[in-house]
Enzyme design. Structure first.
Site, mmCIF file in Angstrom:
data_model
loop_
_atom_site.group_PDB
_atom_site.id
_atom_site.type_symbol
_atom_site.label_atom_id
_atom_site.label_comp_id
_atom_site.label_asym_id
_atom_site.label_seq_id
_atom_site.Cartn_x
_atom_site.Cartn_y
_atom_site.Cartn_z
ATOM 1 N N ASP A 39 11.263 27.752 -10.066
ATOM 2 C CA ASP A 39 11.160 29.197 -10.317
ATOM 3 C C ASP A 39 10.431 29.486 -11.630
ATOM 4 O O ASP A 39 9.997 28.574 -12.343
ATOM 5 C CB ASP A 39 12.582 29.783 -10.299
ATOM 6 N N ASP B 3 10.878 38.763 -4.218
ATOM 7 C CA ASP B 3 11.940 38.420 -3.262
ATOM 8 C C ASP B 3 11.941 39.345 -2.050
ATOM 9 O O ASP B 3 11.728 40.550 -2.180
ATOM 10 C CB ASP B 3 13.302 38.526 -3.955
HETATM 11 C C1 GAL Z 1 14.256 34.422 -8.059
HETATM 12 C C2 GAL Z 1 13.657 33.835 -6.806
HETATM 13 C C3 GAL Z 1 14.712 33.911 -5.723
HETATM 14 C C4 GAL Z 1 15.947 33.153 -6.148
HETATM 15 C C5 GAL Z 1 16.450 33.656 -7.512
HETATM 16 C C6 GAL Z 1 17.576 32.800 -8.061
HETATM 17 O O1 GAL Z 1 13.317 34.362 -9.084
HETATM 18 O O2 GAL Z 1 12.505 34.540 -6.450
HETATM 19 O O3 GAL Z 1 14.189 33.411 -4.506
HETATM 20 O O4 GAL Z 1 15.625 31.786 -6.232
HETATM 21 O O5 GAL Z 1 15.398 33.683 -8.463
HETATM 22 O O6 GAL Z 1 18.020 33.234 -9.318
#
Ligand code: GAL
Length: 374
Positions: A118, A175
């Site tokens: 991430d 997301d």
């Molecule tokens: C976001 C990501 C999500 C999930 C989340 C977890 O940045 O896009 O898919 O992984 O973090 O904190």
């Protein structure tokens, strides 16, 4: 293909959920259908490193990550974990910044097969691409093949560079939510432009499938009542046409029959997994009364063509056509048309095919030259 914990469980993921999900994937036949990865997203880590080492939350994962990974392998699954290029993950757990090589080694020792990486809490002034490269190279050197999934939300056009740092897939967007607008934005809008950048070993990831969530899950993903069954069909069909990763985000332990049947549809999965790996392209937008219909298509290795007729508006039973000419075929060609999701032979057609498609629904077709029929 697999499952990811984030959409439904968010920060509440634990070993029991993961084990019950894996058992449900076996019982429902989803593992046999190809959903091989069981991936734990954020919040598996302890709140801080111990002596510099990344460790799991031992209250949530009582038997420990290596034991869990070994048990999943024993059931026939591959196992995925999550980390982050910054100092912390998006959920505030320790990130891998400055620890890339040692974390990659730990993942290899634990039996990890997949890493989602991430993009939160990057140290100021650093180019995120360099940090993704560091982890990509650390994974290559860690002694175990680990599929690298880059999740920087499409910020610096990962379709141009992520494959060169070792990623096999990259998020193209923020997301996804269990809402039609979100499927349109992450899927229909972005994939239409990005199809040319994907191919075997390098895939556009418009985020997880929301199929079957019905508004139940992690607060950050769920917003209201969720999508309709038609909208779930459209998401699944588009992700299959686009050759995008199929990660189920719903609670597989409580999946309704329609969603399970959709996710298990062998014809659609075969399109998604086709060995040519040519992602579908949008070949037409038809406007009528202010509402659009879209036609997507992709060639398949056996010489057939997959086509999606999508009604993007609300009108019930809208006519959506695909002309052979728009597929690059001679207008006189006779093609046998199959409705893939409903598994029905729709007969032999000349010049074009017209389907009647309900609001936000899809007709996923496979067109074959007669000589290919057996
Ligand atoms: C976001 C990501 C999500 C999930 C989340 C977890 O940045 O896009 O898919 O992984 O973090 O904190």
């Amino acid at each position: 293909m697999g499952w990811n914990s984030w959409n439904t469980f968010g920060s509440e993921v634990d070993e029991i959920v993961v084990r019950e999900t894996a058992a449900a994937m076996m019982d429902t036949g989803l593992l046999d259908a190809g959903y091989r990865f069981v991936n734990i997203d954020d919040f598996w880590q302890a709140e801080a490193r111990k002596d510099g080492r990344l460790i799991w939350d031992s209250e949530k994962f009582l038997s420990g990550i290596p034991r869990l990974a070994a048990d999943l392998h024993g059931m026939g699954f591959s196992f995925g974990l999550y980390s982050c290029a910054g100092t912390h993950t998006c959920g505030g757990r320790p990130g891998s910044y400055g620890h890339e090589a040692e974390d990659a080694k730990a993942f290899a020792e634990w039996g990890v097969d997949f890493l989602k990486y991430d993009n939160c809490y990057l140290p100021p002034g650093l180019d995120g691409r360099l940090l993704f490269r560091r982890m990509g190279m650390s994974l290559l050197g860690c002694g175990r093949p680990i599929l690298f999934s880059a999740c920087e939300w499409g910020r610096s056009e990962p379709w141009l560079w992520a494959a060169s740092v070792g990623a096999s897939m990259w998020r193209i967007s923020g997301d996804i939510d269990d809402r039609w607008d979100s499927i349109v934005e992450n899927g229909f809008r972005l994939l239409a432009d990005l199809a040319p950048y994907a191919g075997p070993g390098r895939w556009n990831d418009p985020d997880m499938l929301v199929v079957g969530m019905h508004g139940v899950g992690n607060d950050e993903v769920v917003d209201g009542t969720g999508c309709t069954d038609a909208e779930y069909r459209s998401q699944f069909a588009l992700w299959c046409l686009a050759s995008s990763p199929l990660f189920i985000g719903a609670d597989i332990r409580n999946l309704d029959k329609k969603s399970l049947d959709l996710l298990s549809n062998t014809g659609a999965i075969a399109i998604n997994q086709d060995v040519l790996g040519i992602p579908g392209r949008r070949i037409g937008i038809h406007e009528h009364g202010g509402e659009n219909a879209e036609v997507w298509s992709r060639p398949l290795a056996d010489g057939s063509i997959a086509v999606g007729l999508f009604n993007m508006g609300n009108q019930a039973g809208r006519r959506v056509s695909v002309a052979w000419e728009s597929l690059g075929l001679d207008v006189g060609t006779s093609l046998r048309v199959r409705d893939v999701l409903d598994d029905i032979d729709l007969g032999l057609h000349h010049h074009e095919f017209t389907g009647f498609v309900d609001g936000h629904d899809v007709m996923l077709l496979q067109l074959r030259h007669e000589k290919n029929m057996n």
